[in-house]
Design an enzyme around this catalytic site. Structure first.
Site, PDB file in Angstrom:
ATOM      1  N   GLY A   1       1.021  -1.539  -0.024  1.00 50.61           N
ATOM      2  CA  GLY A   1      -0.035  -0.027  -0.082  1.00 50.61           C
ATOM      3  C   GLY A   1       0.602   1.252  -0.348  1.00 50.61           C
ATOM      4  O   GLY A   1       1.834   1.337  -0.552  1.00 50.61           O
ATOM      5  N   LEU A   2       0.130   3.027   0.102  1.00 49.87           N
ATOM      6  CA  LEU A   2       1.238   3.653   0.584  1.00 49.87           C
ATOM      7  C   LEU A   2       1.756   4.130   2.034  1.00 49.87           C
ATOM      8  O   LEU A   2       1.020   4.695   2.903  1.00 49.87           O
ATOM      9  CB  LEU A   2       0.116   4.587   0.242  1.00 49.87           C
ATOM     10  N   HIS A   3       2.960   3.407   2.159  1.00 50.67           N
ATOM     11  CA  HIS A   3       3.552   2.779   3.268  1.00 50.67           C
ATOM     12  C   HIS A   3       5.347   2.278   2.931  1.00 50.67           C
ATOM     13  O   HIS A   3       5.239   1.815   2.584  1.00 50.67           O
ATOM     14  CB  HIS A   3       2.981   1.800   4.012  1.00 50.67           C
ATOM     15  N   ALA A   4       5.718   3.683   3.740  1.00 53.98           N
ATOM     16  CA  ALA A   4       6.830   3.418   3.808  1.00 53.98           C
ATOM     17  C   ALA A   4       7.851   3.797   2.956  1.00 53.98           C
ATOM     18  O   ALA A   4       7.255   4.589   2.287  1.00 53.98           O
ATOM     19  CB  ALA A   4       7.836   2.132   4.168  1.00 53.98           C
TER      20      ALA A   4
ATOM     21  N   PRO B   1       7.222   3.513  -1.111  1.00 56.55           N
ATOM     22  CA  PRO B   1       6.112   3.454  -1.964  1.00 56.55           C
ATOM     23  C   PRO B   1       5.369   4.683  -0.917  1.00 56.55           C
ATOM     24  O   PRO B   1       5.633   5.906  -2.155  1.00 56.55           O
ATOM     25  CB  PRO B   1       4.896   2.522  -1.958  1.00 56.55           C
TER      26      PRO B   1
END
Length: 88
Positions: free
Chosen positions: A13-16, A18
């Site tokens: 997902g949109l974590h770390a 990315p």
């Protein structure tokens, strides 16, 4: 105001990582880019922390928007990153 809906392609997902790449690209745009999870409130896409608070996971739809001169190109640039698996 141009906007584009895309699905998050990164497996985490949109974590770390990315989120950092998307935030860097959004911050480099000539206009402020905003992103929202479908049904949620928009946040500044140029902030890693804001992106992570969206809790946008793999396959979730997000809406990317911007206003002003160059907004269409900015939205497209950020949308392409979100729609790419940045962990590959």
């Amino acid at each position: 105001m141009p906007e584009k809906r895309v699905a998050v392609a990164s497996k985490v997902g949109l974590h770390a990582r990315p989120a950092a790449l998307v935030a860097k690209a959004a911050a480099a745009q000539p206009v402020a880019v905003r992103i929202a999870k479908a049904g949620g409130s928009p946040v500044a896409a140029g902030s890693v922390l804001n992106l992570m608070t969206l809790a946008a996971g793999y396959g979730d739809e997000v809406i990317i928007s911007a206003e002003g001169e160059g907004a269409e190109e900015a939205v497209e640039a950020v949308a392409q990153l979100v729609a790419t698996d940045l962990d590959a």
